[in-house]
Scaffold this active site. Structure first.
Site, PDB file in Angstrom:
ATOM      1  N   TYR A  49     -10.930 -29.611   9.851  1.00 35.83           N
ATOM      2  CA  TYR A  49      -9.887 -29.124   8.941  1.00 35.83           C
ATOM      3  C   TYR A  49      -8.792 -30.184   8.795  1.00 35.83           C
ATOM      4  CZ  TYR A  49      -6.066 -26.205   7.141  1.00 35.83           C
ATOM      5  OH  TYR A  49      -5.022 -25.694   6.385  1.00 35.83           O
ATOM      6  N   THR A  84       4.176 -36.262  -0.998  1.00 38.04           N
ATOM      7  CA  THR A  84       3.800 -35.055  -0.251  1.00 38.04           C
ATOM      8  C   THR A  84       5.059 -34.260   0.054  1.00 38.04           C
ATOM      9  OG1 THR A  84       1.898 -36.123   0.758  1.00 38.04           O
ATOM     10  CG2 THR A  84       2.758 -34.193   1.894  1.00 38.04           C
ATOM     11  N   ILE A 113       2.421 -20.317   6.920  1.00 41.64           N
ATOM     12  CA  ILE A 113       2.867 -19.437   5.831  1.00 41.64           C
ATOM     13  C   ILE A 113       2.129 -18.105   5.991  1.00 41.64           C
ATOM     14  CG2 ILE A 113       3.139 -19.202   3.322  1.00 41.64           C
ATOM     15  CD1 ILE A 113       4.373 -21.827   4.407  1.00 41.64           C
ATOM     16  N   ASN A 145      -6.266 -25.721  -4.311  1.00 43.64           N
ATOM     17  CA  ASN A 145      -5.757 -24.896  -3.206  1.00 43.64           C
ATOM     18  C   ASN A 145      -6.865 -24.308  -2.337  1.00 43.64           C
ATOM     19  OD1 ASN A 145      -3.718 -22.757  -1.993  1.00 43.64           O
ATOM     20  ND2 ASN A 145      -5.418 -21.583  -2.867  1.00 43.64           N
ATOM     21  N   LYS A 187      -7.665 -32.298   5.477  1.00 45.60           N
ATOM     22  CA  LYS A 187      -6.308 -32.180   4.928  1.00 45.60           C
ATOM     23  C   LYS A 187      -5.619 -33.542   4.866  1.00 45.60           C
ATOM     24  CE  LYS A 187      -6.505 -28.040   3.857  1.00 45.60           C
ATOM     25  NZ  LYS A 187      -6.176 -27.585   2.509  1.00 45.60           N
TER      26      LYS A 187
HETATM   27  N1  NAD Z   1      -1.309 -20.237   5.020  1.00 43.41           N
HETATM   28  C1  NAD Z   1      -0.881 -21.306   5.656  1.00 43.41           C
HETATM   29  O1  NAD Z   1      -0.065 -21.247   6.555  1.00 43.41           O
HETATM   30  C2  NAD Z   1      -1.395 -22.668   5.275  1.00 43.41           C
HETATM   31  C3  NAD Z   1      -0.912 -23.767   6.001  1.00 43.41           C
HETATM   32  C4  NAD Z   1      -1.354 -25.023   5.661  1.00 43.41           C
HETATM   33  C5  NAD Z   1      -2.234 -25.192   4.620  1.00 43.41           C
HETATM   34  N2  NAD Z   1      -2.693 -24.108   3.928  1.00 43.41           N
HETATM   35  C6  NAD Z   1      -3.652 -24.357   2.862  1.00 43.41           C
HETATM   36  O2  NAD Z   1      -3.331 -23.585   1.734  1.00 43.41           O
HETATM   37  C7  NAD Z   1      -4.516 -23.199   1.048  1.00 43.41           C
HETATM   38  C8  NAD Z   1      -4.533 -21.690   0.877  1.00 43.41           C
HETATM   39  O3  NAD Z   1      -4.387 -21.099   2.146  1.00 43.41           O
HETATM   40  P1  NAD Z   1      -4.302 -19.524   2.345  1.00 43.41           P
HETATM   41  O4  NAD Z   1      -3.592 -19.291   3.614  1.00 43.41           O
HETATM   42  O5  NAD Z   1      -3.833 -18.859   1.093  1.00 43.41           O
HETATM   43  O6  NAD Z   1      -5.864 -19.218   2.594  1.00 43.41           O
HETATM   44  P2  NAD Z   1      -6.740 -17.906   2.302  1.00 43.41           P
HETATM   45  O7  NAD Z   1      -7.922 -18.000   3.197  1.00 43.41           O
HETATM   46  O8  NAD Z   1      -5.878 -16.673   2.368  1.00 43.41           O
HETATM   47  O9  NAD Z   1      -7.207 -18.117   0.783  1.00 43.41           O
HETATM   48  C9  NAD Z   1      -8.098 -19.127   0.451  1.00 43.41           C
HETATM   49  C10 NAD Z   1      -8.866 -18.721  -0.797  1.00 43.41           C
HETATM   50  O10 NAD Z   1      -9.817 -19.774  -1.067  1.00 43.41           O
HETATM   51  C11 NAD Z   1     -11.062 -19.180  -1.395  1.00 43.41           C
HETATM   52  N3  NAD Z   1     -12.153 -20.101  -1.078  1.00 43.41           N
HETATM   53  C12 NAD Z   1     -12.652 -20.418   0.142  1.00 43.41           C
HETATM   54  N4  NAD Z   1     -13.691 -21.248   0.020  1.00 43.41           N
HETATM   55  C13 NAD Z   1     -13.852 -21.482  -1.301  1.00 43.41           C
HETATM   56  C14 NAD Z   1     -14.782 -22.248  -2.060  1.00 43.41           C
HETATM   57  N5  NAD Z   1     -15.780 -22.935  -1.453  1.00 43.41           N
HETATM   58  N6  NAD Z   1     -14.662 -22.270  -3.403  1.00 43.41           N
HETATM   59  C15 NAD Z   1     -13.677 -21.562  -4.028  1.00 43.41           C
HETATM   60  N7  NAD Z   1     -12.789 -20.803  -3.364  1.00 43.41           N
HETATM   61  C16 NAD Z   1     -12.875 -20.760  -2.019  1.00 43.41           C
HETATM   62  C17 NAD Z   1     -11.114 -17.923  -0.553  1.00 43.41           C
HETATM   63  O11 NAD Z   1     -12.062 -16.987  -1.055  1.00 43.41           O
HETATM   64  C18 NAD Z   1      -9.680 -17.435  -0.638  1.00 43.41           C
HETATM   65  O12 NAD Z   1      -9.474 -16.597  -1.739  1.00 43.41           O
HETATM   66  C19 NAD Z   1      -5.680 -23.730   1.880  1.00 43.41           C
HETATM   67  O13 NAD Z   1      -6.136 -24.963   1.361  1.00 43.41           O
HETATM   68  C20 NAD Z   1      -5.063 -23.935   3.240  1.00 43.41           C
HETATM   69  O14 NAD Z   1      -5.708 -24.932   3.991  1.00 43.41           O
HETATM   70  C21 NAD Z   1      -2.294 -22.850   4.249  1.00 43.41           C
END
Ligand code: NAD
Length: 253
Positions: free
Chosen positions: A160, A243, A193, A94, A164
């Site tokens: 990005y 997916t 989200i 994640n 993905k």
């Molecule tokens: N929130 C959304 O709408 C959304 C949409 C599409 C995809 N995503 C994907 O879901 C995942 C989580 O998203 P989110 O919104 O919770 O993001 P967020 O930024 O709130 O949380 C991401 C977490 O990953 C950690 N992180 C970052 N780089 C890191 C590394 N090198 N090693 C270990 N940990 C690391 C951060 O410290 C953070 O705690 C991501 O992969 C994101 O691309 C989120």
């Protein structure tokens, strides 16, 4: 009962310091799993560990500061988990970094950084748990991809989206290779989200984004955690290489 015979599943969730990763990790704890919270940010891990929600679950939780773009650190973390908990049943890739850089402004450094965290982290963490899952003849790997990897940018850059999209094909590559060994590999592709990360998006852009979502609201962390929990369950054993979109209808295919 000795530790080695303990039936609880062991799940690793990367990027579990906040947002989706934290929600997924908490869901697994509520399902009586042992959970490894992996994050690069030690302060976030400390906050999670000290939070009221986690206190009943501390004996089933482990907090590891790991940068998922550091392959040696990944291997070290897997060894540490095995030394204490003996098994690994679930890996949720994640951890991710989103940036909204234009094609013109993209630097090599930024490109490499995003690809090595989002895509390299997914590949090398999955590689690191394979021997254990194969010896157990069971395992679940779930990659948190994105709408951006399917349809291109909504609020992100080319790096990005490419990372993905790469996760989606890694999902199929690992799924095909592991299907006969009791290990399933699936992806979840969220969009919009409501997580702490959303604060980094311009408010006007957010309002327009919301208007464009057919269900007319942003997604909730627990809605993503619900799909991940299902894919991690025994009930999902016939699903691999898939997916799961969770995007309020933004992309219908
Ligand atoms: N929130 C959304 O709408 C959304 C949409 C599409 C995809 N995503 C994907 O879901 C995942 C989580 O998203 P989110 O919104 O919770 O993001 P967020 O930024 O709130 O949380 C991401 C977490 O990953 C950690 N992180 C970052 N780089 C890191 C590394 N090198 N090693 C270990 N940990 C690391 C951060 O410290 C953070 O705690 C991501 O992969 C994101 O691309 C989120």
């Amino acid at each position: 009962m000795s530790e080695i015979n303990e039936k609880r599943k062991v799940a690793i969730v990367t990027g579990a310091g906040q947002g989706l990763g934290l929600e997924i990790a908490k869901k697994f704890l509520s399902e009586e799993m042992k959970v490894v919270f992996v994050d690069v940010n030690q302060q976030l891990l400390n906050e999670v560990k000290n939070s009221a929600d986690l206190q009943p679950y501390l004996s089933n939780s482990k907090f590891l500061q790991v940068d998922v773009s550091d392959v040696a650190a990944i291997k070290h973390s897997v060894n540490e988990i095995l030394r204490e908990w003996f098994r690994i049943d679930i890996l949720v890739n994640n951890a991710g970094v989103r940036k909204e850089t234009s094609i013109e402004d993209m630097t090599e450094e930024e490109w490499n950084k995003i690809l090595s965290v989002n895509l390299g982290g997914t590949f090398f963490y999955s590689q690191a748990v394979l021997a254990t899952m194969k010896s157990q003849k069971s395992g679940r790997i779930i990659n948190i991809s994105s709408y951006g990897g399917q349809a291109g940018p909504l609020s992100s850059g080319a790096h990005y989206c490419a990372s993905k999209a790469g996760q989606l094909v890694l999902t199929k590559t690992f799924a095909r290779s592991l299907a006969s060994q009791g290990i399933t590999v699936n992806a979840v592709a969220p969009a919009a989200i409501e997580t702490p990360e959303m604060k980094n998006i311009d408010t006007n852009k957010l309002a327009k984004m919301k208007d464009s979502i057919p269900v007319q609201r942003f997604g909730r962390e627990e809605e993503v955690a619900g799909i991940v929990s299902y894919l991690a369950s025994d009930a999902a054993g016939y699903i691999t290489g898939s997916t799961f979109d969770i995007n309020g209808g933004l992309l219908m295919r």
